[in-house]
Scaffold this motif. Structure first.
Motif, mmCIF file in Angstrom:
data_model
loop_
_atom_site.group_PDB
_atom_site.id
_atom_site.type_symbol
_atom_site.label_atom_id
_atom_site.label_comp_id
_atom_site.label_asym_id
_atom_site.label_seq_id
_atom_site.Cartn_x
_atom_site.Cartn_y
_atom_site.Cartn_z
ATOM 1 N N TYR A 45 0.822 -1.207 0.000
ATOM 2 C CA TYR A 45 0.000 0.000 0.000
ATOM 3 C C TYR A 45 0.862 1.265 0.000
ATOM 4 O O TYR A 45 0.383 2.354 -0.341
ATOM 5 C CB TYR A 45 -0.944 0.019 1.198
ATOM 6 N N SER A 46 2.115 1.143 0.403
ATOM 7 C CA SER A 46 3.002 2.303 0.423
ATOM 8 C C SER A 46 3.312 2.795 -0.986
ATOM 9 O O SER A 46 3.313 3.999 -1.258
ATOM 10 C CB SER A 46 4.308 1.957 1.163
ATOM 11 N N THR A 47 3.601 1.852 -1.882
ATOM 12 C CA THR A 47 3.914 2.192 -3.265
ATOM 13 C C THR A 47 3.316 1.142 -4.183
ATOM 14 O O THR A 47 3.562 -0.054 -3.988
ATOM 15 C CB THR A 47 5.440 2.260 -3.490
ATOM 16 N N GLN A 48 2.549 1.580 -5.169
ATOM 17 C CA GLN A 48 1.961 0.655 -6.134
ATOM 18 C C GLN A 48 2.829 0.633 -7.395
ATOM 19 O O GLN A 48 2.954 1.650 -8.089
ATOM 20 C CB GLN A 48 0.532 1.055 -6.507
ATOM 21 N N LEU A 49 3.430 -0.510 -7.637
ATOM 22 C CA LEU A 49 4.250 -0.680 -8.834
ATOM 23 C C LEU A 49 3.395 -1.216 -9.977
ATOM 24 O O LEU A 49 2.419 -1.927 -9.740
ATOM 25 C CB LEU A 49 5.399 -1.656 -8.552
ATOM 26 N N PRO A 50 3.735 -0.900 -11.217
ATOM 27 C CA PRO A 50 3.017 -1.490 -12.355
ATOM 28 C C PRO A 50 3.245 -3.001 -12.397
ATOM 29 O O PRO A 50 4.385 -3.467 -12.425
ATOM 30 C CB PRO A 50 3.638 -0.785 -13.574
ATOM 31 N N GLY A 51 2.181 -3.755 -12.367
ATOM 32 C CA GLY A 51 2.298 -5.207 -12.279
ATOM 33 C C GLY A 51 2.942 -5.821 -13.504
ATOM 34 O O GLY A 51 2.610 -5.463 -14.634
ATOM 35 N N PRO A 52 3.882 -6.786 -13.305
ATOM 36 C CA PRO A 52 4.533 -7.440 -14.451
ATOM 37 C C PRO A 52 3.720 -8.600 -15.023
ATOM 38 O O PRO A 52 4.042 -9.088 -16.115
ATOM 39 C CB PRO A 52 5.842 -7.942 -13.847
ATOM 40 N N ASN A 53 2.698 -9.049 -14.296
ATOM 41 C CA ASN A 53 1.905 -10.173 -14.784
ATOM 42 C C ASN A 53 1.150 -9.774 -16.051
ATOM 43 O O ASN A 53 0.847 -8.596 -16.272
ATOM 44 C CB ASN A 53 0.927 -10.642 -13.703
ATOM 45 N N TYR A 54 0.819 -10.778 -16.842
ATOM 46 C CA TYR A 54 0.247 -10.501 -18.166
ATOM 47 C C TYR A 54 -1.094 -9.778 -18.071
ATOM 48 O O TYR A 54 -1.376 -8.881 -18.871
ATOM 49 C CB TYR A 54 0.102 -11.818 -18.941
ATOM 50 N N HIS A 55 -1.912 -10.140 -17.095
ATOM 51 C CA HIS A 55 -3.212 -9.502 -16.978
ATOM 52 C C HIS A 55 -3.144 -8.128 -16.309
ATOM 53 O O HIS A 55 -4.155 -7.445 -16.201
ATOM 54 C CB HIS A 55 -4.179 -10.407 -16.204
ATOM 55 N N CYS A 56 -1.944 -7.736 -15.857
ATOM 56 C CA CYS A 56 -1.785 -6.434 -15.213
ATOM 57 C C CYS A 56 -1.115 -5.406 -16.125
ATOM 58 O O CYS A 56 -0.893 -4.266 -15.706
ATOM 59 C CB CYS A 56 -0.942 -6.579 -13.941
ATOM 60 N N ARG A 57 -0.799 -5.786 -17.348
ATOM 61 C CA ARG A 57 -0.089 -4.883 -18.234
ATOM 62 C C ARG A 57 -1.055 -3.967 -18.991
ATOM 63 O O ARG A 57 -2.267 -4.182 -18.991
ATOM 64 C CB ARG A 57 0.771 -5.692 -19.211
ATOM 65 N N GLU A 58 -0.481 -2.973 -19.622
ATOM 66 C CA GLU A 58 -1.283 -2.018 -20.379
ATOM 67 C C GLU A 58 -2.037 -2.731 -21.497
ATOM 68 O O GLU A 58 -1.485 -3.590 -22.189
ATOM 69 C CB GLU A 58 -0.384 -0.923 -20.963
ATOM 70 N N SER A 90 -4.721 -4.621 -20.958
ATOM 71 C CA SER A 90 -5.536 -5.691 -20.383
ATOM 72 C C SER A 90 -6.724 -5.096 -19.642
ATOM 73 O O SER A 90 -6.594 -4.107 -18.913
ATOM 74 C CB SER A 90 -4.700 -6.542 -19.425
ATOM 75 N N LYS A 91 -7.886 -5.696 -19.830
ATOM 76 C CA LYS A 91 -9.092 -5.229 -19.150
ATOM 77 C C LYS A 91 -9.044 -5.484 -17.649
ATOM 78 O O LYS A 91 -9.746 -4.834 -16.885
ATOM 79 C CB LYS A 91 -10.322 -5.907 -19.751
ATOM 80 N N LEU A 92 -8.217 -6.449 -17.243
ATOM 81 C CA LEU A 92 -8.126 -6.794 -15.829
ATOM 82 C C LEU A 92 -7.096 -5.954 -15.080
ATOM 83 O O LEU A 92 -6.977 -6.073 -13.868
ATOM 84 C CB LEU A 92 -7.761 -8.282 -15.680
ATOM 85 N N ALA A 93 -6.355 -5.113 -15.807
ATOM 86 C CA ALA A 93 -5.290 -4.345 -15.168
ATOM 87 C C ALA A 93 -5.842 -3.317 -14.192
ATOM 88 O O ALA A 93 -5.214 -3.006 -13.178
ATOM 89 C CB ALA A 93 -4.427 -3.660 -16.220
ATOM 90 N N THR A 94 -7.005 -2.782 -14.484
ATOM 91 C CA THR A 94 -7.644 -1.812 -13.594
ATOM 92 C C THR A 94 -9.057 -2.271 -13.278
ATOM 93 O O THR A 94 -9.705 -2.936 -14.094
ATOM 94 C CB THR A 94 -7.698 -0.419 -14.249
ATOM 95 N N LEU A 95 -9.524 -1.909 -12.122
ATOM 96 C CA LEU A 95 -10.876 -2.258 -11.711
ATOM 97 C C LEU A 95 -11.735 -0.999 -11.689
ATOM 98 O O LEU A 95 -11.292 0.049 -11.209
ATOM 99 C CB LEU A 95 -10.876 -2.901 -10.320
ATOM 100 N N PRO A 96 -12.954 -1.092 -12.210
ATOM 101 C CA PRO A 96 -13.858 0.074 -12.119
ATOM 102 C C PRO A 96 -14.240 0.332 -10.672
ATOM 103 O O PRO A 96 -14.168 -0.549 -9.822
ATOM 104 C CB PRO A 96 -15.065 -0.355 -12.955
ATOM 105 N N ARG A 97 -14.645 1.549 -10.418
ATOM 106 C CA ARG A 97 -15.030 1.919 -9.061
ATOM 107 C C ARG A 97 -16.169 1.029 -8.581
ATOM 108 O O ARG A 97 -17.149 0.811 -9.303
ATOM 109 C CB ARG A 97 -15.473 3.383 -9.021
#
Length: 314
Positions: free
Chosen positions: A131-144, A146-153
């Motif tokens: 929670y201190s620092t959010q790094l860009p995820g290296p996993n395939y579904h977390c990359r730019e 991908s629909k799963l990289a971000t969650l809607p509010r």
């Protein structure tokens, strides 16, 4: 042959029944610790789900592990999860081996109390870290892209509390430093290192932990720093907490004598010892040293030559 099988089956059943009775006694005294540990597993999952809402995909960070280890790819990413599942199931079954095998050194309830204590402390530190620092995820579904990289509010609090289990856990993003898989792996391996009996399995378990580390990076599920931090953090956490916890009894010296006393038994024993002390009996049948009286008082070891040895006014 049939008679032999029947006799062995009867022995096994009696052993299981005796073990269940002993474990139920321990469970009745330690269920609060087990329940607290299990509840925190949900809290940890909830925290990991929450940080996914904060995750923002971006370019991969420069990583030594990514440069040195070949990328497994999406089609082979299951290898890492398969090994972790094997480690988890193997350890879980081992903790229940006293119900069947004669050679037993542990109580299942007490082992899981310790394991959950290690997990909770490590996961507590992990929550603060990611929670201190959010790094860009290296996993395939977390990359730019991908629909799963971000969650809607979230539309409601219930959506967050349910954490979309188990999909929300498998496809999480943002909870990187440090690796949760390595927390479980290292806690399990260190626990078996201390309470296991097979030297070969101990060495093999550490080898699997190293292989698991490489597979996590090769699968691009974590950065190398996530694995490295897990290695020294979890080991330090287990080391210091294990020093604070009471040592588990070794069952090889007699299982029935090692069960902790209930509060009723403790009160009864304390009353008995106080009664013996008031009557001049130490309560230890092996203590048969001659006592000498000086001025109407009892002295041990016959030390009567010095006035400082007299128990005046007692």
């Amino acid at each position: 042959m049939t008679l032999y099988i029947g006799r062995e089956a009867s022995k096994l059943w009696k052993r299981v029944c005796a073990e269940v009775t002993a474990e139920i006694t321990l469970l009745s005294e330690n269920w609060k610790y087990l329940l607290a540990g299990l509840i925190f597993q949900y809290i940890h999952g909830l925290a990991a789900r929450g940080v996914h809402y904060l995750h923002r995909p971006g370019p991969l960070l420069q990583d030594v592990g990514f440069l040195l280890l070949p990328e497994l790819g999406i089609d082979k990413a299951y290898i890492s999860e398969t090994l972790f599942t094997l480690i988890f199931i193997s350890f879980f079954l081992w903790t229940f081996h006293p119900f069947i095998l004669k050679s037993k050194r542990i109580y299942t309830v007490l082992v899981w109390c310790r394991v959950l204590a290690f997990l909770v402390a490590s996961q507590f530190l992990r929550i603060f870290t990611f929670y201190s620092t959010q790094l860009p995820g290296p996993n395939y579904h977390c990359r730019e892209g991908s629909k799963l990289a971000t969650l809607p509010r979230p539309e409601s609090a219930l959506e967050v509390l349910l954490i979309n289990f188990p999909r929300g856990i498998v496809y999480g993003c943002g909870d990187l430093i440090f690796s949760s898989h390595m927390i479980f792996t290292l806690v399990f391996v260190r626990t078996y290192q201390k309470y296991g009996t097979r030297r070969f399995i101990k060495q093999f378990a550490w080898l699997l932990a190293v292989i698991q580390s490489f597979l996590i990076v090769a699968s691009r599920k974590h950065y190398t720093v996530d694995v490295v931090v897990a290695w020294y953090t979890v080991n330090l956490v287990v080391f210091f907490i294990d020093k604070k916890l009471p040592e588990m009894p070794d069952r090889t010296s007699g299982a029935s004598l090692m069960l902790p006393l209930t509060s009723k038994d403790k009160d009864s024993r304390n009353k008995e010892e106080n009664h013996k002390l008031l009557n001049g009996n130490s309560g230890d049948p092996t203590d048969r040293r001659q006592r000498t009286q000086v001025n109407g008082k009892n002295l041990e070891d016959g030390n009567t030559g010095h006035p400082d040895n007299a128990m005046n006014g007692v």
